[in-house]
Scaffold this active site. Structure first.
Site, PDB file in Angstrom:
ATOM      1  N   TYR A   1       0.870  -1.173   0.000  1.00  0.00           N
ATOM      2  CA  TYR A   1       0.000   0.000   0.000  1.00  0.00           C
ATOM      3  C   TYR A   1       0.907   1.224   0.000  1.00  0.00           C
ATOM      4  O   TYR A   1       1.703   1.406   0.924  1.00  0.00           O
ATOM      5  CB  TYR A   1      -0.905   0.009   1.236  1.00  0.00           C
ATOM      6  CG  TYR A   1      -1.982  -1.045   1.189  1.00  0.00           C
ATOM      7  CD1 TYR A   1      -3.217  -0.765   0.604  1.00  0.00           C
ATOM      8  CD2 TYR A   1      -1.771  -2.314   1.712  1.00  0.00           C
ATOM      9  CE1 TYR A   1      -4.217  -1.728   0.557  1.00  0.00           C
ATOM     10  CE2 TYR A   1      -2.761  -3.282   1.667  1.00  0.00           C
ATOM     11  CZ  TYR A   1      -3.981  -2.987   1.081  1.00  0.00           C
ATOM     12  OH  TYR A   1      -4.958  -3.940   1.025  1.00  0.00           O
TER      13      TYR A   1
ATOM     14  N   HIS B   1     -16.662  -4.345  -2.934  1.00  0.00           N
ATOM     15  CA  HIS B   1     -15.215  -4.601  -2.943  1.00  0.00           C
ATOM     16  C   HIS B   1     -14.866  -5.809  -2.072  1.00  0.00           C
ATOM     17  O   HIS B   1     -15.307  -5.912  -0.933  1.00  0.00           O
ATOM     18  CB  HIS B   1     -14.482  -3.362  -2.419  1.00  0.00           C
ATOM     19  CG  HIS B   1     -12.996  -3.532  -2.325  1.00  0.00           C
ATOM     20  ND1 HIS B   1     -12.194  -3.602  -3.443  1.00  0.00           N
ATOM     21  CD2 HIS B   1     -12.176  -3.645  -1.261  1.00  0.00           C
ATOM     22  CE1 HIS B   1     -10.934  -3.760  -3.042  1.00  0.00           C
ATOM     23  NE2 HIS B   1     -10.901  -3.779  -1.728  1.00  0.00           N
TER      24      HIS B   1
END
Length: 348
Positions: free
Chosen positions: A116, A302
């Site tokens: 990330y 998601h």
């Protein structure tokens, strides 16, 4: 003609012909066939078409099909995930509208499965209210499978430009403190999705003191083959207009919190995980600012590779309403906003 395959991949002519040719054209380079069928044909050899993701598989051979049956297609084949009943909205051209880009600059993607990456940006539009009308992903060519999703968070307005100079791995012990002020998601994009167009009466507000001045862009890199030496410059393009729309857009997140306590027991053929957006939570989030509720116009479902199906349920005073959104054939590599056919009100 309407054909189907059995479990041995043998193609057979369907005794019930449900596909109807509407139009056909052929020239030296193209063959075009337009056809139609009922969504639900009541034929066990046909798949029911719903609002879920549909995987369309295509194949062709350069020779026409003979009496003996079809010729093998070889490498002339492919697949594409689509939402046949809920396609991406095409809007009036935004070519003449101003825009700005939020893109990473030469990010070295680590040779590990998941990374990330966070980078701060300052919104260049200030001093006057504008509405963002469309957001388009700018994925570096060749990195379509590397960039898995991008989130945009609103940060504290008390920051200064010193936070802008470098990106950093998110959720890392050495992460800058300024990143911790960025909690509210204002936009989300995920792999396979096209750009997102706001409805004509809605826009994402920028340019006023209450709007985000600093934003954090979080990019999730998915590198399961541990490829070394990748450098990425992906991001988002925000197209905006000074012609204001009636409503400001926001994002409400619901579902399971990402944590080590979210486990799927081993060996389960299927398992349901539930996340609840409780009455108390909604009340705290909406009562002061939106006591009359919010209007939901689109939903982005998601999940990651273990996800098979997702349902977004809606309860009001203990009674279940119609599903907000669902996908019973979830495809990890195709995550796109579902536009609701009619707006739904969520009350505190």
């Amino acid at each position: 003609q309407d054909y189907f395959t059995d479990e041995n991949r043998v193609l057979k002519k369907d005794p019930q012909q449900d596909y109807h040719l509407e139009y056909a054209m052929e020239n030296s380079t193209h063959t075009i066939l337009a056809f139609s069928r009922e969504l639900h044909t009541c034929d066990t050899n046909d798949k029911i078409i719903t609002e879920s993701t549909v995987r369309v598989i295509w194949a062709y051979h350069h020779k026409d099909m003979g009496e003996a049956g079809q010729n093998y297609h070889g490498s002339n084949r492919g697949t594409k995930s689509l939402r046949l009943l809920n396609p991406e909205k095409e809007e009036v051209s935004s070519a003449s509208l101003p825009y700005f880009d939020l893109t990473n600059k030469d990010v070295p993607v680590p040779d590990k499965d998941t990374t990330y990456w966070c980078q701060m940006f300052k919104i260049p539009v200030q001093h006057e209210k504008h509405h963002v009308t469309k957001i388009v992903p700018l994925i570096q060519k060749g990195h379509e499978n590397l960039v898995h999703h991008i989130l945009l968070y609103q940060c504290s307005s008390n920051l200064n430009d010193s936070v802008l100079d470098y990106g950093h791995e998110c959720y890392h012990p050495n992460m800058p403190d300024s990143f911790l002020t960025c909690e509210t998601v204002i936009f989300a994009w995920a792999i396979g999705g096209e750009g997102f167009t706001y409805p004509p009466h809605v826009g994402l507000s920028i340019g006023t003191a209450a709007d985000p001045q600093f934003v954090l862009m979080e990019v999730h890199y998915d590198n399961p083959s541990y490829t070394e030496g990748l450098i990425d410059n992906s991001g988002l393009r925000l197209i905006y207009t000074p012609v204001l729309r009636k409503y400001d857009a926001g994002v409400i997140e619901a579902g399971l919190w990402v944590s080590l306590f979210h486990n799927i027991p081993p060996g389960m053929p299927e398992f349901v995980s539930e996340g609840h957006c409780t009455l108390e939570c909604l009340d705290e989030a909406l009562s002061a600012e939106r006591p009359t509720g919010i209007h939901v116009f689109a939903v982005l479902l998601h999940a990651h590779l273990a996800g098979r199906a997702i349902r977004m349920r809606h309860f009001h005073y203990g009674k279940e309403q119609k599903l907000l959104a669902y996908d019973d054939e979830f495809d990890f590599n195709f995550q796109e906003f579902q536009y609701l056919s009619e707006e739904r009100i969520i009350l505190p």
